[in-house]
Write a protein that holds these residues in place. Structure first.
Motif, PDB file in Angstrom:
ATOM      1  N   GLU A  56       0.874  -1.169   0.000  1.00 30.34           N
ATOM      2  CA  GLU A  56       0.000   0.000   0.000  1.00 30.34           C
ATOM      3  C   GLU A  56       0.913   1.221   0.000  1.00 30.34           C
ATOM      4  O   GLU A  56       1.778   1.338   0.853  1.00 30.34           O
ATOM      5  CB  GLU A  56      -0.849  -0.049   1.275  1.00 30.34           C
ATOM      6  CG  GLU A  56      -2.066   0.798   1.240  1.00 30.34           C
ATOM      7  CD  GLU A  56      -2.929   0.532   2.456  1.00 30.34           C
ATOM      8  OE1 GLU A  56      -3.903  -0.227   2.343  1.00 30.34           O
ATOM      9  OE2 GLU A  56      -2.609   1.086   3.520  1.00 30.34           O
ATOM     10  N   CYS A  91      -1.415  -1.296  -4.257  1.00 20.29           N
ATOM     11  CA  CYS A  91      -2.552  -0.374  -4.275  1.00 20.29           C
ATOM     12  C   CYS A  91      -2.228   0.915  -3.515  1.00 20.29           C
ATOM     13  O   CYS A  91      -1.301   0.983  -2.714  1.00 20.29           O
ATOM     14  CB  CYS A  91      -3.790  -1.037  -3.693  1.00 20.29           C
ATOM     15  SG  CYS A  91      -3.630  -1.526  -1.992  1.00 20.29           S
ATOM     16  N   GLU A 100      -8.082   6.525  -6.825  1.00 15.05           N
ATOM     17  CA  GLU A 100      -7.369   5.336  -6.335  1.00 15.05           C
ATOM     18  C   GLU A 100      -7.881   4.034  -6.953  1.00 15.05           C
ATOM     19  O   GLU A 100      -7.086   3.159  -7.290  1.00 15.05           O
ATOM     20  CB  GLU A 100      -7.382   5.254  -4.813  1.00 15.05           C
ATOM     21  CG  GLU A 100      -8.718   4.894  -4.213  1.00 15.05           C
ATOM     22  CD  GLU A 100      -8.733   4.974  -2.697  1.00 15.05           C
ATOM     23  OE1 GLU A 100      -8.844   3.899  -2.093  1.00 15.05           O
ATOM     24  OE2 GLU A 100      -8.649   6.072  -2.147  1.00 15.05           O
ATOM     25  N   ASN A 104      -5.459   1.585  -8.979  1.00 16.78           N
ATOM     26  CA  ASN A 104      -5.268   0.229  -8.475  1.00 16.78           C
ATOM     27  C   ASN A 104      -5.583  -0.809  -9.552  1.00 16.78           C
ATOM     28  O   ASN A 104      -4.876  -1.803  -9.701  1.00 16.78           O
ATOM     29  CB  ASN A 104      -6.137  -0.023  -7.243  1.00 16.78           C
ATOM     30  CG  ASN A 104      -5.691   0.777  -6.045  1.00 16.78           C
ATOM     31  OD1 ASN A 104      -4.586   1.327  -6.009  1.00 16.78           O
ATOM     32  ND2 ASN A 104      -6.549   0.858  -5.047  1.00 16.78           N
ATOM     33  N   ASN A 108      -2.595  -3.420 -11.292  1.00 20.40           N
ATOM     34  CA  ASN A 108      -2.739  -4.825 -10.937  1.00 20.40           C
ATOM     35  C   ASN A 108      -3.284  -5.665 -12.089  1.00 20.40           C
ATOM     36  O   ASN A 108      -3.605  -6.826 -11.906  1.00 20.40           O
ATOM     37  CB  ASN A 108      -3.621  -4.964  -9.690  1.00 20.40           C
ATOM     38  CG  ASN A 108      -2.873  -4.520  -8.458  1.00 20.40           C
ATOM     39  OD1 ASN A 108      -1.886  -5.138  -8.066  1.00 20.40           O
ATOM     40  ND2 ASN A 108      -3.302  -3.424  -7.868  1.00 20.40           N
TER      41      ASN A 108
END
Length: 135
Positions: A56, A91, A100, A104, A108
């Motif tokens: 994170e 993330c 966000e 993210n 990913n």
């Protein structure tokens, strides 16, 4: 070595690898800017020989236009540096960036990451962020 000690050791290794990644805009590392923090790295075991590494990170500002590039740099650094099999979940810390969820999703998605790395300009930007400097 106990399971907890091994997972802690992997997390410490990941932090040591990522802390030296350069910010794309500022003359500082992700550690210097507190974008990457030790407490933002969690490691669990998926099976006997593979780890799940959750990272994170916290962009410097909620509208950071380079958050996706930072996530891409983190992913590339891990893929080049870790000596064992792993799955990475990278993330943005919840509530720290305006987009966000979109970022993210991009960092990913294997296909998006591969396409991004085929872009010569993005690939060069990643390489510049990964150059380690002596202080």
């Amino acid at each position: 070595m106990s399971e907890d000690a091994e997972l802690s050791s992997v997390a410490a290794t990941v932090y040591d690898l990522l802390r030296t990644v350069r910010d794309p805009e500022k003359d500082a590392t992700l550690e210097d800017l507190e974008v990457i923090r030790e407490e933002g790295i969690k490691v669990t075991r998926l099976n006997n020989d593979k780890f799940l590494i959750k990272i994170e990170f916290v962009p410097t500002v909620p509208h950071c236009s380079l958050a996706t590039l930072i996530g891409l740099c983190v992913r590339v650094k891990l893929s080049r540096s870790l000596p064992y099999p792993f799955k990475a979940d990278i993330c943005i810390a919840p509530g720290t960036h305006n987009t966000e969820l979109d970022v993210n999703k991009q960092i990913n998605d294997k296909e998006r990451v591969a396409a991004a790395l085929e872009n010569p300009n993005l690939s060069q930007a990643v390489e510049e962020c990964l150059i380690e400097q002596d202080y």
